[in-house]
Design a protein around this motif. Structure first.
Motif, mmCIF file in Angstrom:
data_model
loop_
_atom_site.group_PDB
_atom_site.id
_atom_site.type_symbol
_atom_site.label_atom_id
_atom_site.label_comp_id
_atom_site.label_asym_id
_atom_site.label_seq_id
_atom_site.Cartn_x
_atom_site.Cartn_y
_atom_site.Cartn_z
ATOM 1 N N MET A 72 0.725 -1.061 0.033
ATOM 2 C CA MET A 72 0.065 0.097 -0.192
ATOM 3 C C MET A 72 0.727 1.216 -0.072
ATOM 4 O O MET A 72 1.841 1.505 0.982
ATOM 5 C CB MET A 72 -0.808 -0.052 1.204
ATOM 6 N N GLU A 73 0.741 2.160 -1.156
ATOM 7 C CA GLU A 73 1.471 3.473 -0.968
ATOM 8 C C GLU A 73 0.860 4.225 0.058
ATOM 9 O O GLU A 73 -0.126 4.150 0.478
ATOM 10 C CB GLU A 73 1.271 4.046 -2.260
ATOM 11 N N LYS A 74 1.762 5.111 0.213
ATOM 12 C CA LYS A 74 1.385 6.405 1.361
ATOM 13 C C LYS A 74 0.175 7.158 0.610
ATOM 14 O O LYS A 74 0.118 7.392 -0.516
ATOM 15 C CB LYS A 74 2.646 7.318 1.884
ATOM 16 N N PRO A 75 -0.676 7.661 1.682
ATOM 17 C CA PRO A 75 -2.092 8.498 1.194
ATOM 18 C C PRO A 75 -1.319 9.603 0.814
ATOM 19 O O PRO A 75 -0.263 10.495 1.061
ATOM 20 C CB PRO A 75 -2.699 8.674 2.349
ATOM 21 N N VAL A 76 -1.977 10.045 -0.376
ATOM 22 C CA VAL A 76 -1.505 11.704 -0.926
ATOM 23 C C VAL A 76 -1.749 12.708 -0.172
ATOM 24 O O VAL A 76 -1.228 13.915 0.000
ATOM 25 C CB VAL A 76 -1.819 11.550 -2.251
ATOM 26 N N GLY A 93 -4.405 6.964 -6.064
ATOM 27 C CA GLY A 93 -4.906 6.242 -7.036
ATOM 28 C C GLY A 93 -6.465 5.932 -7.007
ATOM 29 O O GLY A 93 -6.971 5.421 -7.855
ATOM 30 N N GLU A 94 -6.983 6.779 -6.034
ATOM 31 C CA GLU A 94 -8.701 6.661 -5.926
ATOM 32 C C GLU A 94 -9.124 8.011 -6.705
ATOM 33 O O GLU A 94 -8.471 9.049 -6.806
ATOM 34 C CB GLU A 94 -8.891 6.439 -4.398
ATOM 35 N N ARG A 142 -12.303 8.924 -16.070
ATOM 36 C CA ARG A 142 -12.116 7.581 -15.440
ATOM 37 C C ARG A 142 -10.643 6.926 -16.640
ATOM 38 O O ARG A 142 -9.867 6.141 -15.938
ATOM 39 C CB ARG A 142 -13.307 6.907 -16.084
ATOM 40 N N GLN A 143 -10.800 7.129 -17.647
ATOM 41 C CA GLN A 143 -9.712 6.737 -18.687
ATOM 42 C C GLN A 143 -8.350 7.125 -18.380
ATOM 43 O O GLN A 143 -7.394 6.309 -18.011
ATOM 44 C CB GLN A 143 -9.968 6.876 -20.075
ATOM 45 N N LEU A 144 -8.305 8.535 -17.989
ATOM 46 C CA LEU A 144 -7.081 8.933 -17.571
ATOM 47 C C LEU A 144 -6.415 8.447 -16.267
ATOM 48 O O LEU A 144 -5.434 8.196 -16.159
ATOM 49 C CB LEU A 144 -7.330 10.805 -17.799
ATOM 50 N N GLN A 145 -7.737 8.548 -15.657
ATOM 51 C CA GLN A 145 -7.360 8.125 -14.185
ATOM 52 C C GLN A 145 -6.408 6.622 -14.040
ATOM 53 O O GLN A 145 -5.724 6.325 -13.542
ATOM 54 C CB GLN A 145 -8.462 8.199 -13.343
ATOM 55 N N ARG A 146 -7.011 5.788 -14.898
ATOM 56 C CA ARG A 146 -6.864 4.282 -15.182
ATOM 57 C C ARG A 146 -5.350 4.324 -15.672
ATOM 58 O O ARG A 146 -4.383 3.633 -15.098
ATOM 59 C CB ARG A 146 -7.880 3.357 -15.743
ATOM 60 N N THR A 147 -5.436 4.725 -16.662
ATOM 61 C CA THR A 147 -3.853 4.878 -17.463
ATOM 62 C C THR A 147 -2.894 5.483 -16.745
ATOM 63 O O THR A 147 -1.506 4.993 -16.626
ATOM 64 C CB THR A 147 -3.983 5.347 -19.061
ATOM 65 N N LEU A 148 -3.078 6.629 -16.145
ATOM 66 C CA LEU A 148 -1.937 7.509 -15.656
ATOM 67 C C LEU A 148 -1.874 7.135 -14.193
ATOM 68 O O LEU A 148 -1.009 8.096 -13.476
ATOM 69 C CB LEU A 148 -2.382 8.982 -16.074
ATOM 70 N N LYS A 149 -2.665 6.459 -13.489
ATOM 71 C CA LYS A 149 -2.952 6.062 -12.205
ATOM 72 C C LYS A 149 -3.004 7.544 -11.617
ATOM 73 O O LYS A 149 -2.406 7.770 -10.502
ATOM 74 C CB LYS A 149 -1.600 5.274 -11.830
ATOM 75 N N THR A 202 -4.703 10.435 -8.996
ATOM 76 C CA THR A 202 -5.350 10.600 -7.763
ATOM 77 C C THR A 202 -6.425 11.702 -8.205
ATOM 78 O O THR A 202 -5.912 12.875 -8.746
ATOM 79 C CB THR A 202 -4.916 10.740 -6.722
ATOM 80 N N VAL A 203 -7.613 11.506 -8.112
ATOM 81 C CA VAL A 203 -8.618 12.788 -8.484
ATOM 82 C C VAL A 203 -9.388 12.941 -7.340
ATOM 83 O O VAL A 203 -10.233 12.021 -6.716
ATOM 84 C CB VAL A 203 -9.516 12.170 -9.711
ATOM 85 N N VAL A 204 -9.497 14.358 -7.114
ATOM 86 C CA VAL A 204 -10.223 14.872 -6.091
ATOM 87 C C VAL A 204 -11.418 15.562 -6.916
ATOM 88 O O VAL A 204 -11.033 16.744 -7.639
ATOM 89 C CB VAL A 204 -9.790 15.515 -5.087
ATOM 90 N N MET A 205 -12.618 15.322 -6.758
ATOM 91 C CA MET A 205 -13.690 15.992 -7.704
ATOM 92 C C MET A 205 -14.822 16.190 -6.657
ATOM 93 O O MET A 205 -15.459 15.889 -6.045
ATOM 94 C CB MET A 205 -14.298 14.969 -8.753
ATOM 95 N N VAL A 206 -15.026 17.666 -7.003
ATOM 96 C CA VAL A 206 -16.151 18.499 -6.198
ATOM 97 C C VAL A 206 -17.122 18.308 -7.206
ATOM 98 O O VAL A 206 -17.100 18.775 -8.391
ATOM 99 C CB VAL A 206 -15.995 20.010 -5.782
#
Lengths: 382, 258
Positions: free
Chosen positions: B1-5, B31-32, B186-193, B195-199
């Motif tokens: 498990m990586e460190k939280p960002v 990555g979430e 979603r695609q970018l998030q998957r391929t580029l790994k 982390t997305v924070v979205m309001v």
């Protein structure tokens, strides 16, 4: 086997007749400047001379992103152009990024075809001419609408926004008093000092009072105030209205059937037209006080003596000659300010351009009008 | 498990007498995709601004990629922010620059990418964000709302960030554009790994893209996978998420009408 290190990102070696370009390090966007240097210094022309297969080994790349992939594609492209048979070995991770990066490639569209210089010059002259014509029409229509609305306000006074008028009167008038006071006082002192040093050569230093009285009342007080206010309030009008145009607030008013002239422009223009004579009057008094202080300090002229000399020197005409110009100057500053504000386009740059224009134009027009008044008064013999 | 960002501890935000965040904690894993929801004025934007160091908070701590932005000097701060991309709600494109120049700003100013890569990458991001190529030389004032969003996304992605902040990315877009935007994220998030924070207020967007949802409610925060959050027995949460069911139902009703 010979190994030559090209840079920390690329190593070249020959192995069993095969040429191997081994890639390593972080091929990421942050390293692109260095990556480009490595690529530029790589001797691609030397590859041609050797037989055998060329292998690009990208398995040792630690980290890659889309930006870095651009450099990798560039490398592959350059090698392929040499016409050698190329084999590329890379991890899935690298491949994924490379594929993604190569998926989105495009060529920049040409801006527009450049025509010859003389044609462009000619075109720009024509364009400027048309712009001047349009600007004049624009000013005329703005002026026309302004006065139409002004007359309408006199007929139906309830259309006039008194609250807004008094608010602006406060902002451009009352709140401007400190700066006008300070500058007028200093200019009074400066003028008095110059008068005293020059006139004392003739022993006529008491006539400094005459110089001050006429100079300040006729010209300096009102001009000084106008220039300060053009910088202070004219620019503020342009920026305020300009931001409202950008923010579509002006459009919001229009679709409510409300005229920006009633709500934004008339109150501002009338407020400054009223405020400027008052400020100019204040400036006159303060500048004369500044002169009195200097006279008292350098020449030991008592304030009573100063007053008597002053009253002997000036006439009510001198005062009115200065004062009559003030509302015109106030009108010019606020009108130009509002006009330029309404011309603002949707960029922050244009707010800057029009604010600058507003100040420069209004000061220019004030001085032109002042010259015009001087000629007029000379003609009338005042 | 990586460190939280991103790790937020005990965050308090207060404007005058108005308490916005009352000792909230939030951890965002690498990555979430985290969706932040809440009613208007619940402090979603304030939370994001606190994370990005745009807003001084009253007390607590916020760490972004292991660093507290408020304690770093200019140079270190710049380094951290290279790994962050932000899409502001209204785009926040520089109005005096063209779309291409806007995307080149981070590339040029933050990491000094040389030509011809500068143009290549800017174009790459433009196409990736779904902009037509002839928009390159246009000024933001000549773009439609959807294109502004895309151009802003392209700029946010310019440096291949690790974390992407999206402030209402689909607001003002038509449903088709909004869904394609979601798919893109979603695609970018998957391929580029990423982390997305979205309001967001867009429920479909939440369903389609988010791994976890954070609900800002009554100055506190509730975090969990979407299917757990929907089950929370709270009138506001129930009402909020029922909107989506209503919309799906409406779709069905409309189909059955014929």
């Amino acid at each position: 086997m010979t190994v030559s290190k090209i840079a920390s990102f690329m190593t070249y070696s020959e192995l069993n007749k095969n040429q191997v370009i081994r890639l390593q390090g972080s091929w990421i966007v942050r390293n692109l400047a260095v990556l480009k240097d490595s690529l530029d210094s790589f001797p691609f022309h030397k590859l041609k001379d050797l037989p055998g297969c060329l292998v690009i080994d990208a398995r040792k790349i630690d980290d890659i992103d889309m930006g870095g992939s651009v450099a990798l594609s560039d490398l592959i492209q350059q090698v392929k152009e040499l016409g050698l048979s190329v084999k590329i070995e890379m991890s899935d991770y690298v491949k994924e990024h490379l594929t993604l990066s190569e998926k989105f490639v495009g060529n920049l569209p040409e801006k527009s075809i450049q025509s010859p210089l003389y044609l462009r010059k000619l075109e720009s002259i024509g364009q400027q001419t048309i712009e001047i014509k349009n600007l004049n029409l624009h000013i005329l229509s703005f002026l026309g609408e302004f006065f139409t609305r002004l007359v309408q306000v006199f007929i139906v006074p309830k259309n006039f926004r008194f609250r807004s008028f008094f608010k602006h009167l406060d902002v451009v008038g009352l709140k401007a008093i400190p700066i006008v006071t300070l500058i007028s006082l200093l200019i009074g002192i400066v003028l008095a000092y110059q008068g005293i040093t020059q006139l004392s050569r003739f022993g006529a230093q008491i006539y400094t009072v005459n110089l001050l009285g006429l100079g300040i009342l006729r010209e300096v007080g009102v001009l000084l105030t106008s220039i300060v206010i053009a910088g202070r309030s004219g620019s503020a009008f342009t920026a305020e209205i300009g931001m409202m145009v950008m923010n579509e607030e002006v459009n919001a008013l229009k679709v409510m059937g409300l005229s920006p002239f009633y709500l934004l422009i008339l109150p501002r223009v009338l407020a400054l037209t009223v405020a400027l004579p008052l400020l100019a009057f204040w400036s006159d008094i303060i500048a004369l006080i500044g002169g009195a202080i200097m006279m008292n300090w350098l020449m030991d002229t008592s304030f009573v003596q100063y007053k008597n000399q002053l009253l002997g020197a000036i006439t009510p005409t001198a005062f009115w000659v200065g004062m009559v110009k003030a509302p015109f100057f106030g009108f010019i500053i606020s009108f130009v300010g509002c006009f330029e504000g309404m011309k603002v386009k949707a960029t922050s740059e244009s707010v800057g351009i029009h604010t600058t224009k507003s100040v420069v134009e209004s000061i220019f027009l004030i001085i032109v009008l002042d010259a015009f008044f001087s000629i007029l008064f000379a003609y009338l013999g005042i | 498990m990586e460190k939280p960002v991103i790790v937020i501890k005990d965050l308090v935000n207060k404007f005058g007498n108005q308490l916005v965040h009352d000792h909230i904690d939030l951890t965002i894993e690498s990555g979430e995709v985290l969706g932040i929801v809440g009613s208007s004025g619940s402090g979603k934007s304030v939370l994001v601004r606190s994370i990005l160091g745009l807003q001084a908070f009253k007390s607590g701590s916020v760490s972004l990629l292991g660093h507290d932005l408020n304690k770093l000097d200019y140079k270190e701060n710049k380094k951290i922010l290279q790994k962050v991309g932000v899409l502001f709600q209204s785009g926040a494109l520089f109005s005096s620059l063209t779309v291409l120049e806007n995307i080149q700003v981070p590339l040029k100013e933050q990491v000094e990418v040389p030509e011809p890569y500068l143009t290549q990458i800017a174009l790459q991001k433009m196409i990736m964000a779904g902009l037509p190529i002839d928009a390159a030389h246009k000024l933001p004032s000549q773009l439609s709302g959807g294109m502004i969003k895309r151009a802003a996304l392209a700029r946010a992605l310019a440096l291949d960030p690790e974390i992407l902040f999206l402030d209402e990315p689909t607001s003002g877009l038509d449903p088709i554009a909004a869904r394609s935007f979601d798919a893109l994220v979603r695609q970018l998030q998957r391929t580029l790994k990423l982390t997305v924070v979205m309001v967001t207020h867009d429920l479909e967007s939440l369903y389609l893209t988010c791994d976890r949802v954070a609900v800002l409610l009554r100055k506190k925060i509730m975090v969990g996978p979407l299917r757990e959050i929907v089950e929370v027995k709270d009138p506001w949460v129930q009402e909020y998420f029922s909107q989506l069911h209503t919309r799906l139902k409406m779709k069905k009703m409309y189909k059955e009408r014929k």
